[in-house]
Design a protein around this motif. Structure first.
Motif, short mmCIF file in Angstrom:
data_model
loop_
_atom_site.label_atom_id
_atom_site.label_comp_id
_atom_site.label_asym_id
_atom_site.label_seq_id
_atom_site.Cartn_x
_atom_site.Cartn_y
_atom_site.Cartn_z
N HIS A 36 2.54 21.57 -19.11
CA HIS A 36 2.93 22.71 -18.29
C HIS A 36 2.94 22.34 -16.81
O HIS A 36 3.86 22.68 -16.07
N LEU A 37 1.90 21.63 -16.38
CA LEU A 37 1.81 21.20 -14.99
C LEU A 37 2.98 20.29 -14.61
O LEU A 37 3.63 20.49 -13.58
N HIS A 38 3.24 19.30 -15.44
CA HIS A 38 4.30 18.33 -15.17
C HIS A 38 5.65 19.03 -15.08
O HIS A 38 6.46 18.75 -14.17
N ARG A 39 5.90 19.98 -16.00
CA ARG A 39 7.18 20.69 -16.02
C ARG A 39 7.36 21.57 -14.79
O ARG A 39 8.41 21.57 -14.16
N ILE A 40 6.31 22.34 -14.43
CA ILE A 40 6.40 23.24 -13.28
C ILE A 40 6.60 22.45 -11.99
O ILE A 40 7.43 22.81 -11.15
N PHE A 41 5.85 21.36 -11.82
CA PHE A 41 5.97 20.55 -10.61
C PHE A 41 7.39 20.00 -10.48
O PHE A 41 7.97 20.03 -9.39
N LYS A 42 7.94 19.52 -11.58
CA LYS A 42 9.29 18.97 -11.58
C LYS A 42 10.31 20.04 -11.24
O LYS A 42 11.22 19.83 -10.42
N GLU A 43 10.18 21.21 -11.84
CA GLU A 43 11.14 22.29 -11.62
C GLU A 43 11.06 22.85 -10.20
O GLU A 43 12.07 23.22 -9.61
N GLU A 44 9.85 22.93 -9.64
CA GLU A 44 9.67 23.53 -8.33
C GLU A 44 9.99 22.56 -7.18
O GLU A 44 10.42 22.98 -6.11
N THR A 45 9.76 21.27 -7.39
CA THR A 45 9.94 20.31 -6.30
C THR A 45 11.12 19.36 -6.51
O THR A 45 11.56 18.70 -5.56
N GLY A 46 11.58 19.25 -7.76
CA GLY A 46 12.64 18.30 -8.07
C GLY A 46 12.14 16.88 -8.20
O GLY A 46 12.93 15.94 -8.30
N GLU A 47 10.81 16.70 -8.23
CA GLU A 47 10.21 15.37 -8.29
C GLU A 47 9.24 15.25 -9.45
O GLU A 47 8.56 16.22 -9.81
N ASN A 48 9.16 14.06 -10.00
CA ASN A 48 8.10 13.74 -10.95
C ASN A 48 6.78 13.66 -10.19
O ASN A 48 6.73 13.09 -9.09
N ILE A 49 5.72 14.20 -10.74
CA ILE A 49 4.46 14.29 -10.00
C ILE A 49 3.89 12.91 -9.66
O ILE A 49 3.33 12.70 -8.58
N PHE A 50 4.07 11.94 -10.56
CA PHE A 50 3.56 10.59 -10.28
C PHE A 50 4.40 9.88 -9.22
O PHE A 50 3.88 9.11 -8.41
N ASP A 51 5.71 10.16 -9.21
CA ASP A 51 6.56 9.61 -8.16
C ASP A 51 6.12 10.15 -6.80
O ASP A 51 6.13 9.44 -5.80
N ARG A 52 5.75 11.45 -6.78
CA ARG A 52 5.32 12.07 -5.51
C ARG A 52 4.00 11.45 -5.03
O ARG A 52 3.83 11.16 -3.85
N ILE A 53 3.07 11.24 -5.95
CA ILE A 53 1.79 10.62 -5.58
C ILE A 53 2.03 9.22 -5.01
O ILE A 53 1.47 8.85 -3.96
N ASN A 54 2.88 8.46 -5.66
CA ASN A 54 3.16 7.10 -5.21
C ASN A 54 3.85 7.12 -3.84
O ASN A 54 3.53 6.31 -2.96
N SER A 55 4.77 8.07 -3.64
CA SER A 55 5.46 8.18 -2.37
C SER A 55 4.50 8.53 -1.24
O SER A 55 4.56 7.94 -0.14
N ILE A 56 3.58 9.45 -1.50
CA ILE A 56 2.58 9.84 -0.49
C ILE A 56 1.71 8.64 -0.13
O ILE A 56 1.43 8.38 1.05
N ARG A 57 1.29 7.88 -1.14
CA ARG A 57 0.46 6.69 -0.90
C ARG A 57 1.18 5.69 -0.01
O ARG A 57 0.62 5.18 0.98
N LEU A 58 2.42 5.40 -0.35
CA LEU A 58 3.17 4.39 0.39
C LEU A 58 3.44 4.82 1.82
O LEU A 58 3.37 4.02 2.76
N GLN A 59 3.75 6.11 2.02
CA GLN A 59 4.00 6.60 3.37
C GLN A 59 2.74 6.54 4.23
O GLN A 59 2.79 6.19 5.42
N LYS A 60 1.60 6.88 3.64
CA LYS A 60 0.34 6.80 4.37
C LYS A 60 0.00 5.35 4.71
O LYS A 60 -0.43 5.04 5.83
N ILE A 61 0.19 4.46 3.76
CA ILE A 61 -0.09 3.04 4.00
C ILE A 61 0.80 2.51 5.11
O ILE A 61 0.35 1.79 6.01
N ALA A 62 2.09 2.86 5.06
CA ALA A 62 3.03 2.39 6.08
C ALA A 62 2.58 2.83 7.46
O ALA A 62 2.68 2.07 8.43
N ASN A 63 2.08 4.05 7.57
CA ASN A 63 1.61 4.56 8.86
C ASN A 63 0.34 3.84 9.32
O ASN A 63 0.21 3.46 10.48
N LEU A 64 -0.60 3.65 8.40
CA LEU A 64 -1.86 3.00 8.75
C LEU A 64 -1.69 1.53 9.10
O LEU A 64 -2.43 0.97 9.90
N LEU A 65 -0.69 0.89 8.51
CA LEU A 65 -0.41 -0.52 8.85
C LEU A 65 0.04 -0.64 10.30
O LEU A 65 -0.15 -1.69 10.94
#
Length: 288
Positions: free
Chosen positions: A43-72
């Motif tokens: 249910h969580l995976h489906r709602i997140f995908k429908e509301e944001t257009g993104e897979n939840i794990f893709d979003r987590i990975n994207s947030i991690r990479l963006q934060k790392i890029a900034n901290l570097l």
């Protein structure tokens, strides 16, 4: 869709994203996010995908990479491994592969000014700092936790105006008078496209506030912060953010935490007819 259903779905997405940003340094699982929202993993995976257009794990990975890029960019004294671990990447090899796929540079290349080349492809404004920024002497202080009612928004452009107008209409309806207005900036626009940057429009509320009408509740953590006071017009606030992370922090004797920066508006350029602002920018930091 019924109003209650719309609110529940928005609250699930907001709770999940708030948790992800707060615990990005850990191995976040679908199980813990499902428990947080009291729904099944499916249910969580489906709602997140429908509301944001993104897979939840893709979003987590994207947030991690963006934060790392900034901290570097900002944390010159930390090693790549230390920064990687602070944002929840346990595997060095998978991190290198994911980072290069996302930014077209290795972390080492990025740290050695590769980000300047990358920024030329996505930034529509001059990232060279305004001379006025160099004269700002930030105050270093410990801040307390703030409880907020908020709406999420994607993009740092003038479309944020509609989000702020909606939040202030909610404030008027609920008679939340004279509340502090806060903008939370999750991304650095030199490594994330302007229209993709994650922003939160928030007003400070009492801890007893209950989420309603798709307006969610957020706690901004207390932290040691560098506080920059600045007055300007629309566009200057983001340039100040870039200056702080790209120019001030690397030479300051401090490093950025993975917590997002936020602005306390004395005059909000998204609500002011002349697009003028007066704000205090809070940057969560740690001593090198």
């Amino acid at each position: 869709m019924k109003k209650d259903t719309k609110h529940i779905r928005a609250d699930i997405v907001n709770k999940s994203l708030t948790y992800i940003y707060k615990y990005i340094d850990t191995n976040i699982t679908l199980d813990e996010l499902a428990r947080l929202n009291k729904v099944s993993k499916f249910h969580l995976h489906r709602i997140f995908k429908e509301e944001t257009g993104e897979n939840i794990f893709d979003r987590i990975n994207s947030i991690r990479l963006q934060k790392i890029a900034n901290l570097l960019i900002s944390n010159k004294y930390s090693t790549i491994s230390e920064i990687r671990q602070s944002c929840g990447y346990s595997s060095h090899s998978s991190f290198i592969k994911a980072f290069k796929k996302r930014f077209n540079f290795t972390p080492s290349q990025w740290k050695k000014n590769g980000y300047l080349e990358y920024s030329k492809k996505i930034v529509s404004f001059d990232i060279s700092p305004n001379d006025n920024f160099y004269t700002i002497e930030p105050i270093i202080k410990k801040t307390s936790k703030r409880v907020c009612a908020y709406i999420r928004h994607k993009g740092y452009d003038l479309s944020v105006t509609k989000t702020w107008s909606r939040l202030m209409a909610f404030s008027y309806e609920k008679e939340l008078n004279n509340t502090t207005q806060i903008g939370v900036f999750y991304d650095n626009p030199i490594n994330t496209a302007y229209e993709e940057c994650s922003y939160i429009a928030a007003i400070e509320v009492d801890n007893r506030f209950i989420s309603t009408n798709s307006i969610s509740k957020l706690e901004i953590e207390g932290s040691l912060c560098a506080v920059f006071h600045y007055e300007g017009i629309y566009g200057d606030a983001v340039k100040l953010l870039v200056y702080i992370y790209n120019y001030w922090l690397p030479k300051s004797g401090y490093e950025a935490k993975s917590l997002p920066p936020y602005a306390l508006y004395h005059k909000n350029h998204f609500l002011d007819e002349n697009r003028e602002f007066s704000l205090d920018f809070y940057i969560p930091i740690q001593v090198v």
